[in-house]
Design a protein around this motif. Structure first.
Motif, PDB file in Angstrom:
ATOM      1  N   LEU A 294       0.839  -1.190   0.000  1.00 36.91           N
ATOM      2  CA  LEU A 294       0.000   0.000   0.000  1.00 36.91           C
ATOM      3  C   LEU A 294       0.876   1.244   0.000  1.00 36.91           C
ATOM      4  N   ALA A 295       0.255   2.403  -0.051  1.00 38.66           N
ATOM      5  CA  ALA A 295       1.018   3.650  -0.170  1.00 38.66           C
ATOM      6  C   ALA A 295       1.985   3.873   0.980  1.00 38.66           C
ATOM      7  N   ASP A 296       1.651   3.347   2.170  1.00 38.96           N
ATOM      8  CA  ASP A 296       2.528   3.539   3.327  1.00 38.96           C
ATOM      9  C   ASP A 296       3.566   2.427   3.470  1.00 38.96           C
ATOM     10  N   GLY A 383      14.937   3.427 -12.298  1.00 32.27           N
ATOM     11  CA  GLY A 383      14.164   3.104 -13.486  1.00 32.27           C
ATOM     12  C   GLY A 383      12.988   2.186 -13.196  1.00 32.27           C
ATOM     13  N   GLU A 384      13.001   1.523 -12.038  1.00 29.06           N
ATOM     14  CA  GLU A 384      11.895   0.641 -11.648  1.00 29.06           C
ATOM     15  C   GLU A 384      10.847   1.362 -10.798  1.00 29.06           C
ATOM     16  N   TRP A 385      11.073   2.656 -10.548  1.00 27.66           N
ATOM     17  CA  TRP A 385      10.144   3.430  -9.714  1.00 27.66           C
ATOM     18  C   TRP A 385       8.977   3.882 -10.581  1.00 27.66           C
ATOM     19  N   LYS A 386       7.839   3.255 -10.390  1.00 32.33           N
ATOM     20  CA  LYS A 386       6.654   3.598 -11.165  1.00 32.33           C
ATOM     21  C   LYS A 386       6.073   4.922 -10.680  1.00 32.33           C
ATOM     22  N   GLU A 387       5.558   5.665 -11.628  1.00 31.34           N
ATOM     23  CA  GLU A 387       5.072   7.015 -11.323  1.00 31.34           C
ATOM     24  C   GLU A 387       3.993   7.014 -10.249  1.00 31.34           C
ATOM     25  N   LYS A 388       3.152   5.979 -10.224  1.00 33.50           N
ATOM     26  CA  LYS A 388       2.045   5.952  -9.267  1.00 33.50           C
ATOM     27  C   LYS A 388       2.471   5.491  -7.865  1.00 33.50           C
ATOM     28  N   ASP A 389       3.715   4.994  -7.736  1.00 31.29           N
ATOM     29  CA  ASP A 389       4.153   4.446  -6.460  1.00 31.29           C
ATOM     30  C   ASP A 389       4.735   5.510  -5.540  1.00 31.29           C
ATOM     31  N   THR A 390       4.401   5.392  -4.263  1.00 28.10           N
ATOM     32  CA  THR A 390       5.063   6.219  -3.259  1.00 28.10           C
ATOM     33  C   THR A 390       6.479   5.686  -3.045  1.00 28.10           C
ATOM     34  N   GLU A 391       7.292   6.430  -2.316  1.00 27.06           N
ATOM     35  CA  GLU A 391       8.639   5.960  -2.025  1.00 27.06           C
ATOM     36  C   GLU A 391       8.601   4.664  -1.212  1.00 27.06           C
ATOM     37  N   GLU A 392       7.652   4.578  -0.284  1.00 26.69           N
ATOM     38  CA  GLU A 392       7.534   3.374   0.535  1.00 26.69           C
ATOM     39  C   GLU A 392       7.205   2.158  -0.333  1.00 26.69           C
ATOM     40  N   GLN A 393       6.321   2.338  -1.305  1.00 33.00           N
ATOM     41  CA  GLN A 393       5.993   1.225  -2.197  1.00 33.00           C
ATOM     42  C   GLN A 393       7.188   0.828  -3.053  1.00 33.00           C
ATOM     43  N   PHE A 394       7.923   1.809  -3.553  1.00 27.77           N
ATOM     44  CA  PHE A 394       9.112   1.525  -4.355  1.00 27.77           C
ATOM     45  C   PHE A 394      10.143   0.745  -3.542  1.00 27.77           C
ATOM     46  N   ILE A 395      10.402   1.181  -2.310  1.00 25.42           N
ATOM     47  CA  ILE A 395      11.376   0.499  -1.462  1.00 25.42           C
ATOM     48  C   ILE A 395      10.921  -0.926  -1.185  1.00 25.42           C
ATOM     49  N   TYR A 396       9.647  -1.091  -0.866  1.00 23.16           N
ATOM     50  CA  TYR A 396       9.147  -2.428  -0.550  1.00 23.16           C
ATOM     51  C   TYR A 396       9.317  -3.373  -1.739  1.00 23.16           C
ATOM     52  N   LYS A 397       9.021  -2.882  -2.931  1.00 22.43           N
ATOM     53  CA  LYS A 397       9.089  -3.731  -4.122  1.00 22.43           C
ATOM     54  C   LYS A 397      10.521  -4.066  -4.534  1.00 22.43           C
TER      55      LYS A 397
END
Length: 464
Positions: A294-296, A383-397
């Motif tokens: 999720l976003a958080d 480059g894997e950071w999707k525009e719709k993702d928050t930083e927390e979502q990017f880190i988690y993924k």
């Protein structure tokens, strides 16, 4: 200690191991288990000299065999499950992405305390890349952990998701297929006697019939099964798994399972009338690998369709003699879900991200190292950071991809830190083993699994 050359290795092993007659003899079991094994596994993983790495790996593998720790296939147990001779439990397949030697020890400790039987250690094709663990290294880390903890008996090493990449296959089909063939060969040489073929990425739902949708999947799965049968050591039947639906996609159906299996068995018979087929089938019932952040950065709750899972398992056993269905992406499920798997006669579940999360989120994990890993992700994987993702979502993924670049720093954390993290993991393993009903099943290994000790060629550094 990481041995840098032959002299250091031989001096470290003096009066503990002897290999002059070809195979390894253990002269001092206590010193081997309590001290030398640490130096051997760190050398096998981190020595700058590949010749010394090879020698250390040989000593670990043959030393383990001398203690009755033998890499094995789970085939015979799964055949018994398919015949209804044993039931009531679900086999956990554990992916270890980082701190492998220490985490595997936590698994063995929990298994010993619970008198647990079948536990699989696995690594996927993708994980081999981003965690920088080739099959031989992974096998050595698990076997070294078995030595360290006093485990005795079979050890199940599994190639998870030996997967065909659909985009690469569309561009260069033979090259992509050959990459999986090569990985299968490498894994079997490293004592991986359980391999999950994943050609489900090639299922094409645009075709009008289910059989045509599954055709490329079952055709290539049969081809790779035949390859495995030609590579397996004498006396060993590698347990092979197939897959009918890509995890994260639509839920699988009984009709898809039947279309895959009927087509697969036809193709396999064409390649050899006596070739043994798969022992289990992976399906999709509502999960995704790693869960949905999720976003958080927390993970959304997922609802598995256990009714579908039960029907697929029943069909797999009754019609095809398989152990049952396999559930992927299960480690981030809520705790109350796990006792449902034995109740629905699920054969096996795959668990990975939840253990990764325990490592990264542990209060004992050094904050400075965590920040260093996350900074690396932001700079190297932006480059894997999707525009719709928050930083927390990017880190988690993406934080699973921090294990490779920082592997040595993780392995060299202080013993206290590693012990504290692994105590948390051991608690989780113990919980899962209880919920999956494998505690108290150790006797099944002695009854159904007869490991075969496969000889190894002595490496150059240990000759003469």
């Amino acid at each position: 200690m990481i041995y840098q050359n032959e002299d250091q290795l031989k001096e470290g092993c003096q009066s503990i191991l002897d290999w002059r007659e070809g195979d390894v003899r253990i002269l001092d079991e206590r010193s081997f288990q309590e001290e030398l094994i640490d130096d051997l596994i760190y050398t096998a993983v981190f020595s700058p000299d590949s010749v010394i790495q090879e020698a250390a790996a040989f000593l670990i593998r043959r030393g383990a065999a001398r203690l009755g720790i033998i890499p094995a296939s789970i085939q015979s147990l799964y055949e018994a499950m398919g015949k209804g001779e044993v039931s009531g439990f679900t086999v956990p397949a554990i992916n270890i992405r980082g701190l492998t030697y220490d985490v595997a020890q936590a698994v063995f400790r929990a298994a010993k305390k619970g008198d647990a039987g079948p536990v699989i250690f696995e690594i996927a094709r993708s994980e081999i890349g981003y965690t920088r663990q080739r099959p031989l290294e992974y096998a050595c880390a698990v076997l070294a952990a078995a030595i360290k903890t006093g485990w005795r008996g079979p050890v199940f090493l599994q190639g998870d998701h030996f997967q065909i990449n659909a985009k690469k296959f569309a561009a260069e089909g033979e090259r992509e297929t050959q990459a999986v063939r090569d990985l299968i060969r490498e894994a079997i040489l490293a004592s991986f006697y359980n391999i999950d073929i994943d050609t489900s990425t090639l299922v094409d739902l645009s075709h009008p019939t289910i059989k045509d949708q599954q055709r490329m999947n079952f055709t290539l799965a049969a081809e790779l099964t035949a390859l495995i049968r030609g590579l397996e050591p004498e006396g060993i039947t590698v347990s092979v798994g197939g897959e009918i639906g890509e995890v994260g996609g639509k839920n699988s159906t009984v009709e898809e399972l039947q279309a895959f299996m009927d087509g697969y068995l036809e193709e396999l018979e064409r390649r050899g009338p006596t070739l043994k087929g798969i022992s289990k089938i992976s399906v999709q019932t509502g999960t995704t690998h790693g869960g949905v952040p999720l976003a958080d950065g927390t993970v959304a709750k997922v609802k598995i369709d256990f009714e579908v899972l039960q029907k697929l398992s029943e069909t797999a056993r009754a019609r095809y003699g398989l152990a049952g269905a396999v559930q992927h992406g299960a480690s981030t499920l809520p705790d109350e879900a796990f006792d449902r798997f034995p109740a629905t006669q699920t054969a096996e579940i795959h668990l990975a991200t939840g253990f990764q999360n325990i490592i990264y989120d542990s209060k004992s994990f050094p904050g400075q190292l965590r920040a260093k890993v996350y900074d690396h992700l932001r700079s190297e994987l932006k480059g894997e950071w999707k525009e719709k993702d928050t930083e927390e979502q990017f880190i988690y993924k993406t934080r699973k991809k921090g294990f490779g670049p920082f592997k040595q720093e993780l392995w060299e954390l202080s013993a206290d830190v590693r012990d504290e993290i692994c105590a948390e993991l051991e608690g989780k393993f113990a919980f899962l083993f209880d919920k999956l009903k494998i505690n108290g099943t150790r006797q099944l290994l002695d009854r159904f699994v007869k490991p075969v000790d496969v000889p190894l060629e002595r490496p150059a550094a240990l000759k003469g």
